[in-house]
Write a protein that holds these residues in place. Structure first.
Motif, mmCIF file in Angstrom:
data_model
loop_
_atom_site.group_PDB
_atom_site.id
_atom_site.type_symbol
_atom_site.label_atom_id
_atom_site.label_comp_id
_atom_site.label_asym_id
_atom_site.label_seq_id
_atom_site.Cartn_x
_atom_site.Cartn_y
_atom_site.Cartn_z
ATOM 1 N N GLU A 24 -3.397 76.315 31.279
ATOM 2 C CA GLU A 24 -4.654 75.812 32.685
ATOM 3 C C GLU A 24 -5.681 76.463 31.583
ATOM 4 O OE1 GLU A 24 -3.447 75.513 36.638
ATOM 5 O OE2 GLU A 24 -2.945 77.757 36.399
ATOM 6 N N ARG A 26 -8.343 77.953 33.105
ATOM 7 C CA ARG A 26 -8.880 78.801 33.512
ATOM 8 C C ARG A 26 -8.263 80.294 33.855
ATOM 9 N NH1 ARG A 26 -6.240 79.549 39.705
ATOM 10 N NH2 ARG A 26 -3.764 78.197 39.846
ATOM 11 N N ARG A 27 -6.975 80.113 32.770
ATOM 12 C CA ARG A 27 -6.115 81.243 32.395
ATOM 13 C C ARG A 27 -7.324 81.993 31.674
ATOM 14 N NH1 ARG A 27 0.107 83.037 32.119
ATOM 15 N NH2 ARG A 27 -0.763 83.340 33.814
ATOM 16 N N ASP A 35 1.332 87.019 28.912
ATOM 17 C CA ASP A 35 2.389 85.996 30.226
ATOM 18 C C ASP A 35 3.233 85.054 29.140
ATOM 19 O OD1 ASP A 35 1.062 86.536 32.788
ATOM 20 O OD2 ASP A 35 2.095 87.658 31.640
ATOM 21 N N LYS B 48 9.585 91.458 32.907
ATOM 22 C CA LYS B 48 9.606 89.736 33.314
ATOM 23 C C LYS B 48 11.561 89.399 33.733
ATOM 24 C CE LYS B 48 5.751 88.855 30.699
ATOM 25 N NZ LYS B 48 5.788 88.365 29.271
ATOM 26 N N TYR B 54 5.702 85.867 41.917
ATOM 27 C CA TYR B 54 4.264 87.102 41.812
ATOM 28 C C TYR B 54 3.802 86.881 43.223
ATOM 29 C CZ TYR B 54 4.314 86.661 36.715
ATOM 30 O OH TYR B 54 4.461 86.415 35.136
ATOM 31 N N THR B 132 2.811 82.021 39.972
ATOM 32 C CA THR B 132 2.004 81.878 38.664
ATOM 33 C C THR B 132 1.234 83.576 39.490
ATOM 34 O OG1 THR B 132 0.767 80.533 38.773
ATOM 35 C CG2 THR B 132 2.131 80.317 37.727
ATOM 36 N N ARG B 133 0.592 84.120 38.646
ATOM 37 C CA ARG B 133 -0.350 84.837 39.343
ATOM 38 C C ARG B 133 -1.420 83.928 39.732
ATOM 39 N NH1 ARG B 133 0.137 89.809 36.191
ATOM 40 N NH2 ARG B 133 1.534 89.500 34.543
ATOM 41 N N GLU B 134 -2.110 82.946 38.981
ATOM 42 C CA GLU B 134 -2.806 82.735 40.073
ATOM 43 C C GLU B 134 -2.734 81.734 41.030
ATOM 44 O OE1 GLU B 134 -2.506 82.098 36.224
ATOM 45 O OE2 GLU B 134 -3.966 82.915 34.759
ATOM 46 N N LEU B 135 -1.630 80.997 40.635
ATOM 47 C CA LEU B 135 -1.363 80.642 42.516
ATOM 48 C C LEU B 135 -0.863 81.336 43.365
ATOM 49 C CD1 LEU B 135 2.144 77.960 41.429
ATOM 50 C CD2 LEU B 135 -0.318 77.135 42.217
ATOM 51 N N ARG B 137 -2.999 83.631 44.206
ATOM 52 C CA ARG B 137 -4.000 84.004 44.223
ATOM 53 C C ARG B 137 -4.779 82.680 44.991
ATOM 54 N NH1 ARG B 137 -8.625 85.923 46.403
ATOM 55 N NH2 ARG B 137 -9.601 86.318 44.780
ATOM 56 N N ASP B 138 -4.270 81.870 44.468
ATOM 57 C CA ASP B 138 -5.012 81.065 45.184
ATOM 58 C C ASP B 138 -4.020 80.392 46.321
ATOM 59 O OD1 ASP B 138 -4.433 78.237 42.553
ATOM 60 O OD2 ASP B 138 -6.284 79.871 42.558
ATOM 61 N N LEU C 2 -8.645 86.615 39.540
ATOM 62 C CA LEU C 2 -7.865 85.421 38.454
ATOM 63 C C LEU C 2 -9.265 85.004 39.224
ATOM 64 C CD1 LEU C 2 -4.046 86.348 38.871
ATOM 65 C CD2 LEU C 2 -5.644 86.114 36.718
ATOM 66 N N LEU C 3 -8.707 83.281 38.539
ATOM 67 C CA LEU C 3 -10.091 82.884 38.708
ATOM 68 C C LEU C 3 -9.490 81.673 39.184
ATOM 69 C CD1 LEU C 3 -11.673 83.893 35.972
ATOM 70 C CD2 LEU C 3 -11.838 81.817 34.932
ATOM 71 N N ALA C 4 -10.417 80.449 39.842
ATOM 72 C CA ALA C 4 -9.788 79.399 40.607
ATOM 73 C C ALA C 4 -9.397 78.473 40.025
ATOM 74 C CB ALA C 4 -10.510 79.330 41.855
ATOM 75 N N PRO C 5 -8.699 77.054 40.013
ATOM 76 C CA PRO C 5 -8.892 76.124 39.290
ATOM 77 C C PRO C 5 -10.301 75.250 38.155
ATOM 78 C CG PRO C 5 -6.699 76.155 41.198
ATOM 79 C CD PRO C 5 -8.709 77.381 41.405
ATOM 80 N N ARG C 43 -14.105 85.216 42.607
ATOM 81 C CA ARG C 43 -14.250 84.711 43.304
ATOM 82 C C ARG C 43 -15.417 84.283 44.108
ATOM 83 N NH1 ARG C 43 -8.821 81.168 44.082
ATOM 84 N NH2 ARG C 43 -7.793 82.493 42.109
#
Lengths: 161, 828, 267
Positions: A24, A26-27, A35, B48, B54, B132-135, B137-138, C2-5, C43
């Motif tokens: 992605e 944004r990663r 990871d 892991k 996460y 995932t970490r990002e998800l 957070r979202d 962490l960044l947003a999409p 954010r």
């Protein structure tokens, strides 16, 4: 790549080994390394780019991998702590860190080693001031930096023990 | 008695595979290093698991508010979100955490997530788990929480006053605990005094050691066995298990704690059992492993701060010759919103009631309050540091006000080496120490003799120079019986630590420890003790890295905290090794035809006859005999296993609850620091230009490791004295939530630091060693004293705070009279 | 965190970069990333498209003409520090760049980034204002120049609008001027509590204060201590209060660093 994309297939050379992955946009590079590539030697210590635990060398330049997107490293050559002792024989910096007790918990150590390597790659005979300046972006809470500075100075002089 | 060893120019290092007689006191290279320098350590976020979720916590933006609505439905709509956890579920599935405090403080309810109400900014309200970490957070951003803000209370002095907003319904006046301590005869001392110095207020600020690795865990639940496995960096699993098991309504054996490498703890990884319960519930609910890695911002905002403490109405009776007779004070400790290790802080300071001084008449009114700030944890120096800073400020202020020399007044009032072991007014026993000697060494390190010359030189450059001393103790090996002095109903006392040492079938020596080191080199020092006793090289001793409660190498108090490993951990190692040694000698005697074990000895990895060294049995043979060939042993020796488990238990007694009296700790390491500062009077900006730290922790197992601890602890103390402060605004918002504003020392911030060591062996411990590592707090006193000295000529302000960033120095320069209003001297 | 999409593009020409910035609402340029990634982690900002400028090599150049300097917006702080052109034309720029944070940040951080993020505590906005620099801004309707005095418009805001890009910073030749810079940072090379840049030329000091207002504050004074102090006191400063300094303390420090910057310019 001139149109915006959500994700990208990137290819990177890490410690001499090539990897291709879909990521992605944004990663962050640090999470890609930890990871996606399972190279967990590079650490995360903060949210604001202050601590330097995530320091790696990209195309010869030391930088904090938490402030770079993985997609930005596409096509780059990345050096992480895992690449310092490729055949198990410790790099002089690693040997010096051990001899001089320059690590206690070891969490800042990978980032510290990469900053130190970057210093010695560009300045083989640094003064104490230059050494401190080179690791100014690497926070350590355990050692007070005294032994880290001595270890780097010793490795520079060709001492590894 | 005491022996001074000045730091060698370079540490003495033993080469690999070299065998030297005796490894205690030698700088053996660390076993931990090889994996850590290669980035092959295993820290919690490195682990892991397939299908792992996460976790991200949705946290309160308010310091004090009622929760009126939680809606996770939008978060759950995101593909890849596995589930959530809210306070209602936690309240249904768990019981509130056991509280150390007696009623009413102990009646408050503390759960893994906020239930009904939030009490500090950053308090976890909802946990979201995703692929995932990002998800995660979202998804957290889509969780809706409605709050009704309430009035906040952040001032410890006002927290217990009528009318202050109440955090917990069960706790009137936000008062967690209150107690009076009265030793000697304070009234008589006051009557006898020639002068009385009164200080209205001293303030010890909030900060913490902010370890570089944040808290975290990977938690798995086995539905077949009901067992949780927690890979976590919690540094006191004994305590965590005792707290978590009743909350989760399961037996203690259902919680397996595993850790290998921990990136610093300094006490801040002791109270994470709270978040770990949430993780356990999620792992069970979702039937997958869950990963939680704390964000730096969350660590600063909501994990663990060192105790903030205010000292009010301080009164110090003094004789004309500078003898300090005692002190009286009201102390208010601000524990933050929840009490997790508290109110132990209300008694732990009493381990060092008189500090390093001989005064005998002490009266303290101690109160602990809760407030809308981050909960506190036992940060490095826990509760003793606050109190020792207080005693040191008192000495320094008294000296200044009465025109006494700061060195002479200390030497006059220090407890003397020939008085050791010394019983303090409340029955603690200082085992050994030579404070005067350490002070002399510290002054040498900063070249005290040339201070006046340096002062003039600084003046010529427009700078104000100051010199300051900080004296402190590092008490170690707690007697947990002190908890009964805050809550007589508790059934805790003593202490323990476990080690196992075994000889394997191939003669390998394998050690397991009950501790959870975060950089204190336990593997190395344990190997040193074993190799010293079994006459092998430390390289021949394999120490299992980390902690695993499955190894059964732990007990109720197992963990790494409170400056005790050299005593408890190594005491256990010594005990287990002694058992093993005896067993090897018995086998040797039997097989080599000796009459008794007196005729055999250990040498070079063998057991051999003293009268014929050629007659030797290598360890490998011993291992083989016991494991695979035991019929060769006489029947009476068949119970030899070569696998020895030892529990070290210190000789603590139950303290006297009525008088709050008794020995609360086994050992007392001490540190005397001295520093020189230069202040720019135009700006209040200052630099530390010289720094000397002297440490006496008894016999040093590995001098280089001790030195590392001293350097690190000192750096933290300097950071706390200068820039590190957790500052809150009126609404309970933390203004220094990350490393950007909470400035810790970087490499260029460190002053030149010199160290020296004195070894006053402890008469009470197995190796004569004392626990150490928390003594850096002396820096807070040394810097405060140096600033006060530097500013003497600018209206004689007194330094009354432990936090002295540039703006504070500026205030003292601009308005010395404001601080002077806080001190008064009564001549009798 | 962490960044947003977000979407990502990496143009290889400046024209393409401008096209991307102007055709996508919520597109932002990504230079060194030493500020923007942190803002996105928190954010506090969530652009829809990141336009990565790191392949625009023409924006990295540093050249010197007639004693003046042309710094490409993507010149890194480290590049500026090592540049012989900067060393001979206006060495103060290298001196100040060397005080920013640490090696890793300076390896990636850019002059354009430091200027365009316009955090009131940044080093370069007051400096380039004191030097009388001119910024070149490229948009879809062409190129324009903006003097430094008009470039910084508010906290985190500059004259570069959506769809536009800062391409270069033109610094006039010293021509006998002396340059100075002084600051009070939190710790060595840390965030500035106050900073000041000064250029002294023809007996007049141009002093620019950072950290005391939304944008750099420009003052003029004779280059002696008393005059400088008077100028700062007369500026009606109302600096922010924060954890590191009260408004009063900041105002006082501003006076001191202004004097020191002017002294440095003459020393």
């Amino acid at each position: 790549m001139t149109e915006p994309v959500r994700g990208l297939r990137i290819a990177v050379d890490v410690n001499g080994e090539r990897h291709e992955r879909d990521v992605e946009a944004r990663r962050l590079l640090v999470h890609f390394l930890r990871d996606d590539l399972d190279l967990t030697g590079t650490h995360v210590g903060c949210d604001t780019g202050n601590c330097g635990a995530c320091t790696v060398i990209v195309d010869g330049v030391a930088l904090k991998s938490c402030m770079m997107l993985a997609v930005q490293a596409d096509g780059s050559r990345i050096e992480t702590v895992e690449g310092l002792a490729p055949d198990g024989e410790l790099h002089p910096l690693q040997q010096a860190f051990s001899s001089f007790h320059a690590l206690q918990c070891g969490y800042c150590t990978p980032g510290m080693l990469m900053s130190a390597k970057h210093l010695l790659d560009n300045n083989p005979e640094p003064t104490e001031g230059e050494i401190r300046r080179a690791i100014q972006g690497n926070i350590c809470r355990c050692t007070g930096y005294v032994n880290i500075v001595e270890a780097i100075a010793s490795a520079a002089k060709g001492g590894g023990k | 008695m005491s022996e001074t060893t000045v730091t060698p120019d370079r540490p003495v290092t033993v080469e690999e595979t070299e065998t030297a007689p005796g490894f205690i006191g030698v700088n053996v290279p660390r076993k931990e290093d090889r994996r850590l320098v290669q980035g092959e350590g295993v820290f919690v976020d490195d682990i892991k698991r397939h299908g792992m979720a996460y976790v991200h916590f949705v946290r309160s933006p308010y310091a004090h508010a009622a929760i009126t609505r939680i809606d996770v439905s939008k978060a759950m709509e995101i593909d890849g979100v596995y589930g959530t956890l809210i306070g209602e579920e936690v309240a249904a599935e768990t019981d509130p955490f056991f509280q150390i405090a007696p009623p009413p403080g102990g009646d408050l309810k503390d759960y893994a997530l906020a239930v009904g109400k939030v009490r500090h900014v950053g308090e976890p309200v909802v946990a979201v788990a995703a692929a995932t970490r990002e998800l995660a957070r979202d998804a957290a951003e889509l969780v809706e929480v409605d709050y009704e803000p309430l009035e906040t209370i952040v001032d410890p002095e006002r927290a217990s006053e009528p009318g202050a907003p109440q955090l917990h319904d069960e706790v009137p006046n936000n008062t967690i605990w209150q107690g009076n301590f009265d030793y000697g005869d304070y009234d008589a001392a006051l009557a006898e005094a020639d002068k009385v110095v009164r200080i209205k207020k001293l303030h010890f600020h909030r900060f913490s050691s902010t370890p570089l690795e944040t808290s975290g865990a990977v938690v798995e639940y086995n539905r077949g066995t009901g067992q949780w496995t927690l890979h976590s960096n919690n540094q006191f699993p004994g305590f965590a298990i005792i707290m978590m098991a009743p909350a989760l309504r399961v037996g203690m054996d259902k919680l397996r704690f595993v850790s290998q490498d921990i990136g610093g703890g300094f006490g801040n990884k002791i109270c994470t059992h709270v978040q770990l319960v949430a993780m356990c519930l999620l792992a069970r609910k979702l039937n997958r492993a869950v990963n939680w890695t704390e964000w730096r911002t969350d660590q600063h905002t909501a994990n663990s701060h060192g105790n903030e403490r205010v000292f009010l109405d301080v009164e110090v009776p003094v004789k004309a010759d500078g003898t300090l007779l005692g002190f009286k004070a009201r102390m208010i400790d601000d524990a933050g919103a929840y009490i997790r290790y508290e109110p132990l802080g209300c008694i732990i300071w009493a381990q060092v009631t008189p500090g390093v001084y001989r005064w005998r008449h002490i009266r303290v009114d101690f109160k602990q309050v809760c407030s809308n700030k981050s909960p506190c944890g036992p940060n490095r120096g826990y509760s003793r540091m606050q109190h020792l800073w207080f005693t040191e400020r008192v000495i320094d202020i008294v000296a200044q006000e009465l025109g006494l020399d700061p060195v002479e007044i200390r030497k006059k009032n220090y407890i003397r080496a020939d008085e050791m072991p010394y019983e303090t007014p409340n029955g603690c026993v200082y085992d050994s120490g030579d404070y005067e000697r350490c002070l002399d060494e510290a002054l040498k390190l900063i070249d005290y003799g040339s201070i006046e010359e340096k002062r003039r030189d600084a003046e010529s450059r427009g700078k104000l120079l100051g010199v300051g001393i900080g004296s402190t103790l590092d008490s170690g090996t707690n007697n947990f019986g002190q908890s009964t002095l805050v809550n007589p109903e508790l059934q805790f006392s003593g202490n323990n630590e476990v080690a196992t040492v075994k000889l394997d079938i191939f003669g390998e020596i394998v050690v397991t420890l009950g501790t959870t080191p975060q950089g204190q080199s336990h593997e190395t020092t344990a190997a040193q003790v074993v190799s010293d006793m079994l006459k092998v090289s430390p390289d021949d001793v394999n120490v299992r890295a980390g902690h695993d409660s499955y190894w059964n190498s732990h007990a109720g108090f197992s963990g790494t905290y409170a400056s005790q490993f050299a005593v408890t951990g190594l005491g256990a190692v010594k005990g287990a090794t002694e058992m093993l040694r005896e067993q090897i000698l018995k086998i040797g005697a039997a097989v080599l035809g000796a009459e008794s074990t007196d005729e055999v000895e250990l040498a070079d990895g063998t057991v051999r006859r003293k009268d014929n060294p050629e007659a030797a049995l290598p360890f490998m043979a011993c291992g083989a005999i016991v494991n695979a060939n035991n019929a060769v042993l006489p029947l009476e020796l068949r119970d030899i296993t070569l696998n020895c488990r030892y529990v070290y238990v210190p000789p603590h007694q139950l303290p006297d609850k009525e008088r709050k009296y008794g020995n609360l700790t086994l050992t007392y390491a001490n540190q005397i620091h001295a520093c020189v500062v230069e202040v720019d009077p135009e700006t209040g900006v200052y630099d530390i230009v010289e720094y000397g730290a002297v440490d006496d922790c008894g016999v040093r197992i590995n001098p280089q490791i001790v030195e590392g601890q001293v350097q690190g602890a000192t750096a933290q103390s300097i950071g706390a004295a200068t820039h590190e402060t957790f500052v809150y605004d009126e609404d309970g918002n933390l203004l220094t939530p990350n490393f950007y504003d909470y400035h810790v020392p970087h490499a260029l911030d460190m002053p030149p630091m010199k160290t020296a060591y004195v070894e006053s062996a402890s008469p009470f411990t197995p190796l004569g060693a004392k626990g150490m590592g928390e003594g850096g707090g002396a820096g807070l006193s040394a810097v405060a004293a140096a600033l006060q000295d530097a500013l003497r000529g600018s209206g004689k302000p007194i330094v009354t705070t432990s936090s002295n960033p540039y703006h504070r120095v500026w205030e003292l320069l601009q308005k010395p009279e404001e601080s002077r209003q806080l001190v008064e001297v009564e001549e009798r | 965190m962490l960044l947003a999409p977000v979407e990502y593009a990496r143009p290889s020409t400046v024209q393409d970069a401008v096209r991307l910035l102007s055709t996508h609402d919520g597109a932002r340029p990504l230079a060194g990333g030493q500020t923007l990634t942190n803002v996105m982690k928190a954010r506090a900002a969530a652009p829809d498209v990141l336009v990565d400028l790191n392949e625009l090599h023409e924006l990295r150049s540093i050249s010197s003409e007639g004693g003046g300097l042309e710094l490409g917006a993507m010149a890194t702080l480290n590049g500026v520090i090592r540049s012989s052109e900067v060393a001979s034309a206006r060495p103060i720029i290298a001196e100040v760049a060397a005080q920013i944070a640490d090696v890793q940040v300076r390896n990636r951080g850019t002059v354009g980034g430091n200027i365009c993020s316009n955090d009131p505590t940044n080093h370069l906005p007051p400096l380039v204002t004191a030097l009388g620099a001119t910024m070149t801004v490229l948009g879809s309707d062409g190129e324009r120049t903006v003097p430094a005095d008009e470039f910084f418009v508010g906290v985190y805001m500059t004259a570069v609008g959506p769809g536009e890009l800062l391409t270069k910073i033109t610094v006039p030749a010293a021509d006998g001027a002396g340059d100075g810079f002084a600051s009070v940072p939190i710790g060595k090379d840390g965030t500035c509590i106050v900073n000041a840049a000064a250029t002294v030329k023809d007996g007049q000091a141009r002093i620019v204060l950072g950290c005391v207002s939304a944008t750099p504050v420009v003052l003029s004074a004779a280059p002696d201590e008393a005059s400088v102090r008077e100028a700062v006191q007369g500026a009606g400063l109302d600096p922010p209060s924060d954890v590191h300094a009260s408004s009063d303390y900041r105002r006082h420090l501003a006076e001191i660093v202004a004097v020191r910057a002017v002294e440095g310019a003459q020393g």
